[in-house]
Design a protein around this motif. Structure first.
Motif, PDB file in Angstrom:
ATOM      1  N   PRO A 144     -36.662  12.348  15.042  1.00 44.90           N
ATOM      2  CA  PRO A 144     -37.134  12.627  16.406  1.00 44.90           C
ATOM      3  C   PRO A 144     -37.029  14.119  16.718  1.00 44.90           C
ATOM      4  CG  PRO A 144     -35.780  10.661  16.387  1.00 44.90           C
ATOM      5  CD  PRO A 144     -35.665  11.281  15.014  1.00 44.90           C
ATOM      6  N   ARG A 145     -38.088  14.643  17.320  1.00 46.00           N
ATOM      7  CA  ARG A 145     -38.169  16.073  17.633  1.00 46.00           C
ATOM      8  C   ARG A 145     -38.393  16.276  19.117  1.00 46.00           C
ATOM      9  NH1 ARG A 145     -39.921  19.827  13.666  1.00 46.00           N
ATOM     10  NH2 ARG A 145     -39.452  21.178  15.418  1.00 46.00           N
ATOM     11  N   VAL A 146     -37.734  17.288  19.659  1.00 45.75           N
ATOM     12  CA  VAL A 146     -37.944  17.675  21.055  1.00 45.75           C
ATOM     13  C   VAL A 146     -38.827  18.908  21.060  1.00 45.75           C
ATOM     14  CG1 VAL A 146     -36.849  18.479  23.179  1.00 45.75           C
ATOM     15  CG2 VAL A 146     -35.743  16.691  21.804  1.00 45.75           C
ATOM     16  N   TRP A 147     -39.934  18.807  21.800  1.00 52.32           N
ATOM     17  CA  TRP A 147     -40.843  19.928  21.952  1.00 52.32           C
ATOM     18  C   TRP A 147     -41.048  20.213  23.435  1.00 52.32           C
ATOM     19  CZ3 TRP A 147     -43.829  16.718  18.077  1.00 52.32           C
ATOM     20  CH2 TRP A 147     -43.599  17.167  16.769  1.00 52.32           C
ATOM     21  N   ASP A 148     -41.262  21.477  23.756  1.00 50.43           N
ATOM     22  CA  ASP A 148     -41.535  21.907  25.126  1.00 50.43           C
ATOM     23  C   ASP A 148     -43.049  21.896  25.335  1.00 50.43           C
ATOM     24  OD1 ASP A 148     -41.996  23.273  27.521  1.00 50.43           O
ATOM     25  OD2 ASP A 148     -40.505  24.816  27.111  1.00 50.43           O
ATOM     26  N   ALA A 149     -43.498  21.134  26.310  1.00 44.46           N
ATOM     27  CA  ALA A 149     -44.934  20.985  26.562  1.00 44.46           C
ATOM     28  C   ALA A 149     -45.619  22.321  26.850  1.00 44.46           C
ATOM     29  CB  ALA A 149     -45.157  20.020  27.725  1.00 44.46           C
ATOM     30  N   SER A 150     -44.893  23.289  27.404  1.00 47.88           N
ATOM     31  CA  SER A 150     -45.513  24.584  27.710  1.00 47.88           C
ATOM     32  C   SER A 150     -45.952  25.309  26.441  1.00 47.88           C
ATOM     33  CB  SER A 150     -44.558  25.468  28.519  1.00 47.88           C
ATOM     34  OG  SER A 150     -43.452  25.884  27.734  1.00 47.88           O
ATOM     35  N   GLU A 151     -45.354  24.981  25.307  1.00 43.16           N
ATOM     36  CA  GLU A 151     -45.735  25.601  24.043  1.00 43.16           C
ATOM     37  C   GLU A 151     -47.037  25.016  23.488  1.00 43.16           C
ATOM     38  OE1 GLU A 151     -42.409  25.417  21.369  1.00 43.16           O
ATOM     39  OE2 GLU A 151     -41.065  26.314  22.852  1.00 43.16           O
ATOM     40  N   PHE A 152     -47.551  23.974  24.171  1.00 40.94           N
ATOM     41  CA  PHE A 152     -48.787  23.322  23.732  1.00 40.94           C
ATOM     42  C   PHE A 152     -49.854  23.353  24.822  1.00 40.94           C
ATOM     43  CE2 PHE A 152     -45.280  21.705  21.292  1.00 40.94           C
ATOM     44  CZ  PHE A 152     -45.758  21.764  20.004  1.00 40.94           C
ATOM     45  N   GLY A 153     -49.734  24.304  25.739  1.00 39.51           N
ATOM     46  CA  GLY A 153     -50.770  24.517  26.734  1.00 39.51           C
ATOM     47  C   GLY A 153     -50.524  23.918  28.107  1.00 39.51           C
ATOM     48  N   ALA A 154     -49.428  23.178  28.295  1.00 43.47           N
ATOM     49  CA  ALA A 154     -49.135  22.621  29.623  1.00 43.47           C
ATOM     50  C   ALA A 154     -48.692  23.743  30.552  1.00 43.47           C
ATOM     51  CB  ALA A 154     -48.057  21.550  29.526  1.00 43.47           C
ATOM     52  N   ALA A 155     -48.946  23.556  31.821  1.00 49.90           N
ATOM     53  CA  ALA A 155     -48.617  24.580  32.805  1.00 49.90           C
ATOM     54  C   ALA A 155     -47.171  24.504  33.278  1.00 49.90           C
ATOM     55  CB  ALA A 155     -49.553  24.441  34.014  1.00 49.90           C
ATOM     56  N   THR A 156     -46.376  23.675  32.636  1.00 48.75           N
ATOM     57  CA  THR A 156     -44.989  23.501  33.041  1.00 48.75           C
ATOM     58  C   THR A 156     -44.103  23.344  31.815  1.00 48.75           C
ATOM     59  OG1 THR A 156     -43.485  22.128  34.363  1.00 48.75           O
ATOM     60  CG2 THR A 156     -45.282  20.993  33.249  1.00 48.75           C
ATOM     61  N   ARG A 157     -42.850  23.748  31.964  1.00 52.57           N
ATOM     62  CA  ARG A 157     -41.880  23.553  30.882  1.00 52.57           C
ATOM     63  C   ARG A 157     -41.340  22.130  30.997  1.00 52.57           C
ATOM     64  NH1 ARG A 157     -40.117  27.968  28.157  1.00 52.57           N
ATOM     65  NH2 ARG A 157     -38.250  26.824  27.577  1.00 52.57           N
ATOM     66  N   ARG A 158     -41.614  21.329  29.983  1.00 48.95           N
ATOM     67  CA  ARG A 158     -41.141  19.942  29.957  1.00 48.95           C
ATOM     68  C   ARG A 158     -40.730  19.611  28.529  1.00 48.95           C
ATOM     69  NH1 ARG A 158     -44.857  15.652  32.581  1.00 48.95           N
ATOM     70  NH2 ARG A 158     -42.862  14.624  32.728  1.00 48.95           N
ATOM     71  N   ASN A 159     -39.444  19.416  28.343  1.00 48.89           N
ATOM     72  CA  ASN A 159     -38.956  19.041  27.025  1.00 48.89           C
ATOM     73  C   ASN A 159     -39.116  17.542  26.829  1.00 48.89           C
ATOM     74  OD1 ASN A 159     -37.991  21.582  25.950  1.00 48.89           O
ATOM     75  ND2 ASN A 159     -36.506  21.509  27.626  1.00 48.89           N
ATOM     76  N   ARG A 160     -39.822  17.180  25.775  1.00 48.54           N
ATOM     77  CA  ARG A 160     -40.115  15.774  25.489  1.00 48.54           C
ATOM     78  C   ARG A 160     -39.734  15.473  24.043  1.00 48.54           C
ATOM     79  NH1 ARG A 160     -40.752  13.683  30.307  1.00 48.54           N
ATOM     80  NH2 ARG A 160     -42.096  12.034  29.565  1.00 48.54           N
ATOM     81  N   ILE A 161     -39.244  14.268  23.819  1.00 44.49           N
ATOM     82  CA  ILE A 161     -38.907  13.842  22.469  1.00 44.49           C
ATOM     83  C   ILE A 161     -40.079  13.050  21.890  1.00 44.49           C
ATOM     84  CG2 ILE A 161     -37.771  11.683  23.139  1.00 44.49           C
ATOM     85  CD1 ILE A 161     -35.720  12.264  20.886  1.00 44.49           C
ATOM     86  N   PHE A 162     -40.375  13.282  20.636  1.00 45.20           N
ATOM     87  CA  PHE A 162     -41.442  12.563  19.941  1.00 45.20           C
ATOM     88  C   PHE A 162     -40.868  11.886  18.709  1.00 45.20           C
ATOM     89  CE2 PHE A 162     -43.804  15.403  22.565  1.00 45.20           C
ATOM     90  CZ  PHE A 162     -44.992  14.749  22.835  1.00 45.20           C
ATOM     91  N   VAL A 163     -41.272  10.647  18.511  1.00 49.60           N
ATOM     92  CA  VAL A 163     -40.927   9.904  17.305  1.00 49.60           C
ATOM     93  C   VAL A 163     -42.247   9.500  16.663  1.00 49.60           C
ATOM     94  CG1 VAL A 163     -39.759   7.887  16.356  1.00 49.60           C
ATOM     95  CG2 VAL A 163     -38.806   9.043  18.380  1.00 49.60           C
ATOM     96  N   ILE A 164     -42.423   9.911  15.419  1.00 55.08           N
ATOM     97  CA  ILE A 164     -43.679   9.671  14.705  1.00 55.08           C
ATOM     98  C   ILE A 164     -43.376   8.882  13.436  1.00 55.08           C
ATOM     99  CG2 ILE A 164     -45.628  10.781  13.529  1.00 55.08           C
ATOM    100  CD1 ILE A 164     -45.038  13.249  15.391  1.00 55.08           C
ATOM    101  N   GLY A 165     -44.160   7.848  13.206  1.00 57.33           N
ATOM    102  CA  GLY A 165     -43.975   7.037  12.007  1.00 57.33           C
ATOM    103  C   GLY A 165     -45.288   6.783  11.301  1.00 57.33           C
ATOM    104  N   MET A 166     -45.225   6.773   9.971  1.00 64.81           N
ATOM    105  CA  MET A 166     -46.393   6.469   9.133  1.00 64.81           C
ATOM    106  C   MET A 166     -46.026   5.318   8.221  1.00 64.81           C
ATOM    107  SD  MET A 166     -46.876  10.476   8.859  1.00 64.81           S
ATOM    108  CE  MET A 166     -45.147  10.445   8.687  1.00 64.81           C
ATOM    109  N   ALA A 167     -46.950   4.370   8.095  1.00 65.79           N
ATOM    110  CA  ALA A 167     -46.692   3.182   7.272  1.00 65.79           C
ATOM    111  C   ALA A 167     -46.390   3.587   5.842  1.00 65.79           C
ATOM    112  CB  ALA A 167     -47.891   2.245   7.316  1.00 65.79           C
ATOM    113  N   LEU A 168     -45.417   2.898   5.263  1.00 60.01           N
ATOM    114  CA  LEU A 168     -45.091   3.101   3.857  1.00 60.01           C
ATOM    115  C   LEU A 168     -46.198   2.513   3.017  1.00 60.01           C
ATOM    116  CD1 LEU A 168     -41.316   2.148   3.949  1.00 60.01           C
ATOM    117  CD2 LEU A 168     -42.278   4.455   3.790  1.00 60.01           C
ATOM    118  N   LEU A 169     -46.477   3.117   1.901  1.00 57.48           N
ATOM    119  CA  LEU A 169     -47.487   2.592   0.999  1.00 57.48           C
ATOM    120  C   LEU A 169     -46.984   1.285   0.383  1.00 57.48           C
ATOM    121  CD1 LEU A 169     -48.594   5.849  -0.826  1.00 57.48           C
ATOM    122  CD2 LEU A 169     -49.776   4.645   1.000  1.00 57.48           C
TER     123      LEU A 169
END
Length: 171
Positions: A144-169
């Motif tokens: 899990p990674r925390v990213w600040d939305a303002s670093e991706f073009g949002a007009a506000t600083r918002r720290n959000r956690i993302f969990v990304i999963g890819m199916a195993l082969l």
């Protein structure tokens, strides 16, 4: 590619999917007020006012029109938020587990879950770990990674956690 947005609200995740060139087959949320602009912004996407805790994988696939390639969404965050009470009895906290339950039932190629950074704090981390156990045997889950939305073009600083999963082969 068939994508599904859980806890879609007004459609922030769906907007990102569309901007990346994808269509969203179906979106789900229980709140008619939060979703009031969704159909206007995404007229080609089926919006279902449903309680995600009562939704099962087979029903979701049926409503989405077939096999689902990706699921994304942001379960309600009030029970985990820095600004909230962090009340362990807040029933909205259980919706995190329902997100991952649905992923386990549907088995899409990938999933993306977004929430507040408080989900990674000591008072909540056990719930995240328990929810991830529902998918850990079938998915490669990035840390899990925390990213600040303002670093991706949002007009506000918002720290959000993302969990990304890819199916195993499968062999």
């Amino acid at each position: 590619m068939r994508l599904v947005d859980l806890f879609c609200g007004s459609g922030g995740f769906s907007r990102g999917a569309h901007q990346a060139g994808f269509d969203v087959a179906a979106s789900f949320d229980i709140d008619p007020i939060l979703t009031s602009s969704y159909k206007y912004n995404f007229p080609q996407t089926e919006l279902f006012l449903r309680d995600v805790s009562q939704l099962d994988g087979a029903t979701l696939e049926n409503l989405a029109g077939g096999l689902v390639d990706g699921i994304f969404g942001g379960p309600p965050c009030q029970g985990f938020s820095d600004m909230g009470r962090k009340d362990p009895t807040d029933i909205r906290r259980q919706l995190l587990g329902h997100f991952f339950r649905i992923v386990a039932e549907v088995e899409p190629t990938f999933f993306v879950m977004e929430n507040v950074r408080g989900l990674a704090y000591a008072h909540s981390k056990n719930e995240l770990v328990a929810a991830l156990k529902l998918v850990e045997d079938r998915y490669h889950v990035l840390t899990p990674r925390v990213w600040d939305a303002s670093e991706f073009g949002a007009a506000t600083r918002r720290n959000r956690i993302f969990v990304i999963g890819m199916a195993l082969l499968q062999n």
